[in-house]
Design a protein around this motif. Structure first.
Motif, PDB file in Angstrom:
ATOM      1  N   SER A   8       0.844  -1.193   0.000  1.00  0.00           N
ATOM      2  CA  SER A   8       0.000   0.000   0.000  1.00  0.00           C
ATOM      3  C   SER A   8       0.873   1.234   0.000  1.00  0.00           C
ATOM      4  N   ASP A   9       0.574   2.151  -0.871  1.00  0.00           N
ATOM      5  CA  ASP A   9       1.289   3.431  -0.912  1.00  0.00           C
ATOM      6  C   ASP A   9       2.799   3.234  -0.818  1.00  0.00           C
ATOM      7  N   CYS A  10       3.313   2.308  -1.588  1.00  0.00           N
ATOM      8  CA  CYS A  10       4.729   1.976  -1.504  1.00  0.00           C
ATOM      9  C   CYS A  10       5.352   2.087  -2.882  1.00  0.00           C
ATOM     10  N   ALA A  11       6.438   2.820  -2.966  1.00  0.00           N
ATOM     11  CA  ALA A  11       7.211   2.892  -4.203  1.00  0.00           C
ATOM     12  C   ALA A  11       8.398   1.947  -4.058  1.00  0.00           C
ATOM     13  N   LEU A  12       8.907   1.487  -5.186  1.00  0.00           N
ATOM     14  CA  LEU A  12      10.005   0.532  -5.168  1.00  0.00           C
ATOM     15  C   LEU A  12      11.107   0.996  -6.101  1.00  0.00           C
ATOM     16  N   ASP A  13      12.331   0.988  -5.608  1.00  0.00           N
ATOM     17  CA  ASP A  13      13.505   1.203  -6.441  1.00  0.00           C
ATOM     18  C   ASP A  13      14.127  -0.161  -6.686  1.00  0.00           C
ATOM     19  N   LEU A  14      14.096  -0.607  -7.936  1.00  0.00           N
ATOM     20  CA  LEU A  14      14.551  -1.942  -8.304  1.00  0.00           C
ATOM     21  C   LEU A  14      15.844  -1.824  -9.104  1.00  0.00           C
ATOM     22  N   VAL A  15      16.942  -2.312  -8.521  1.00  0.00           N
ATOM     23  CA  VAL A  15      18.245  -2.242  -9.170  1.00  0.00           C
ATOM     24  C   VAL A  15      18.687  -3.660  -9.516  1.00  0.00           C
ATOM     25  N   PHE A  16      18.817  -3.938 -10.807  1.00  0.00           N
ATOM     26  CA  PHE A  16      19.332  -5.216 -11.262  1.00  0.00           C
ATOM     27  C   PHE A  16      20.847  -5.103 -11.363  1.00  0.00           C
ATOM     28  N   PHE A  29       5.842  -5.445 -12.694  1.00  0.00           N
ATOM     29  CA  PHE A  29       5.734  -4.270 -11.834  1.00  0.00           C
ATOM     30  C   PHE A  29       5.067  -3.124 -12.583  1.00  0.00           C
ATOM     31  N   LEU A  30       4.426  -2.255 -11.842  1.00  0.00           N
ATOM     32  CA  LEU A  30       3.899  -1.018 -12.398  1.00  0.00           C
ATOM     33  C   LEU A  30       5.059  -0.029 -12.416  1.00  0.00           C
ATOM     34  N   ILE A  31       5.528   0.318 -13.604  1.00  0.00           N
ATOM     35  CA  ILE A  31       6.698   1.184 -13.766  1.00  0.00           C
ATOM     36  C   ILE A  31       6.256   2.633 -13.845  1.00  0.00           C
ATOM     37  N   GLY A  32       6.902   3.475 -13.080  1.00  0.00           N
ATOM     38  CA  GLY A  32       6.605   4.906 -13.117  1.00  0.00           C
ATOM     39  C   GLY A  32       7.349   5.635 -12.021  1.00  0.00           C
ATOM     40  N   PRO A  33       7.484   6.955 -12.134  1.00  0.00           N
ATOM     41  CA  PRO A  33       8.243   7.749 -11.162  1.00  0.00           C
ATOM     42  C   PRO A  33       7.726   7.614  -9.722  1.00  0.00           C
ATOM     43  N   LYS A  34       6.438   7.347  -9.556  1.00  0.00           N
ATOM     44  CA  LYS A  34       5.873   7.228  -8.209  1.00  0.00           C
ATOM     45  C   LYS A  34       5.545   5.776  -7.860  1.00  0.00           C
ATOM     46  N   ASP A  35       5.904   4.858  -8.748  1.00  0.00           N
ATOM     47  CA  ASP A  35       5.624   3.445  -8.526  1.00  0.00           C
ATOM     48  C   ASP A  35       6.951   2.687  -8.439  1.00  0.00           C
ATOM     49  N   THR A  36       7.297   1.934  -9.451  1.00  0.00           N
ATOM     50  CA  THR A  36       8.567   1.210  -9.476  1.00  0.00           C
ATOM     51  C   THR A  36       9.510   1.873 -10.470  1.00  0.00           C
ATOM     52  N   ARG A  37      10.701   2.200  -9.982  1.00  0.00           N
ATOM     53  CA  ARG A  37      11.756   2.741 -10.832  1.00  0.00           C
ATOM     54  C   ARG A  37      12.809   1.652 -10.994  1.00  0.00           C
ATOM     55  N   VAL A  38      13.406   1.569 -12.176  1.00  0.00           N
ATOM     56  CA  VAL A  38      14.351   0.497 -12.482  1.00  0.00           C
ATOM     57  C   VAL A  38      15.704   1.076 -12.875  1.00  0.00           C
ATOM     58  N   SER A  39      16.750   0.413 -12.400  1.00  0.00           N
ATOM     59  CA  SER A  39      18.115   0.762 -12.755  1.00  0.00           C
ATOM     60  C   SER A  39      18.865  -0.540 -13.047  1.00  0.00           C
ATOM     61  N   ILE A  40      19.925  -0.423 -13.858  1.00  0.00           N
ATOM     62  CA  ILE A  40      20.724  -1.613 -14.175  1.00  0.00           C
ATOM     63  C   ILE A  40      22.203  -1.308 -14.028  1.00  0.00           C
ATOM     64  N   VAL A  41      22.885  -2.204 -13.326  1.00  0.00           N
ATOM     65  CA  VAL A  41      24.337  -2.192 -13.214  1.00  0.00           C
ATOM     66  C   VAL A  41      24.839  -3.468 -13.872  1.00  0.00           C
ATOM     67  N   LEU A  42      25.733  -3.313 -14.845  1.00  0.00           N
ATOM     68  CA  LEU A  42      26.383  -4.466 -15.462  1.00  0.00           C
ATOM     69  C   LEU A  42      27.781  -4.590 -14.877  1.00  0.00           C
ATOM     70  N   PHE A  43      28.234  -5.828 -14.695  1.00  0.00           N
ATOM     71  CA  PHE A  43      29.604  -5.979 -14.226  1.00  0.00           C
ATOM     72  C   PHE A  43      30.301  -7.138 -14.907  1.00  0.00           C
ATOM     73  N   SER A  44      31.548  -6.887 -15.198  1.00  0.00           N
ATOM     74  CA  SER A  44      32.482  -7.901 -15.652  1.00  0.00           C
ATOM     75  C   SER A  44      33.803  -7.489 -15.010  1.00  0.00           C
ATOM     76  N   THR A  45      34.821  -7.164 -15.791  1.00  0.00           N
ATOM     77  CA  THR A  45      36.076  -6.700 -15.215  1.00  0.00           C
ATOM     78  C   THR A  45      35.854  -5.402 -14.439  1.00  0.00           C
TER      79      THR A  45
END
Length: 135
Positions: A29-37, A72-88
């Motif tokens: 309820s009334d919760c936003a999520l920052d999702l970082v892959f 997920f419901l994607i949006g500035p006030k809902d779920t925001r998504v970010s991606i970090v890639l890693f190798s070397t």
């Protein structure tokens, strides 16, 4: 709010051949999520592709991430998504504020490059925790 979690199931030879979907109900309820892959983009991802070319581990990973995002419901006030890639080295591919719609996020995921190299998990976690991505 209904969420679905996905898990990979391996066959007896150790090759990924089935993706099972498990339903999990979560009430938010009334919760936003920052999702970082934080995604391993090292050489070991494609080094284990089958010799017959029947599938590509990198593409399986991209498909899994895209499928997860659509749950997920994607949006500035809902779920925001970010991606970090890693190798070397680890790179912040896009920040939580860079894409505001599901279509924008999925397009960015489709454009993620496969790099290969060593596996530097420590650098990935440092980059994922950087303050500027959460602003």
């Amino acid at each position: 709010m209904r969420k679905e979690m996905q898990a990979w199931q391996e066959n007896r030879q150790g090759n990924v051949d089935v993706m099972n979907v498990y339903d999990v109900s979560v009430s938010i309820s009334d919760c936003a999520l920052d999702l970082v892959f934080v995604i391993d983009n090292s050489g070991s991802i494609r080094d284990t592709n089958p010799e017959d070319g029947s599938y590509d581990n990198w593409q399986l990973l991209i498909n899994f991430i895209k499928s997860a995002i659509t749950k997920f419901l994607i949006g500035p006030k809902d779920t925001r998504v970010s991606i970090v890639l890693f190798s070397t080295e680890a790179t912040l591919e896009f920040t939580l504020n860079q894409a505001e719609t599901e279509a924008e996020v999925l397009a960015l995921v489709d454009g993620l490059p496969y790099i290969g190299g060593w596996t530097n998990t420590a650098d990935a976690l440092k980059v994922a925790a950087e303050r500027e991505q959460f602003c």
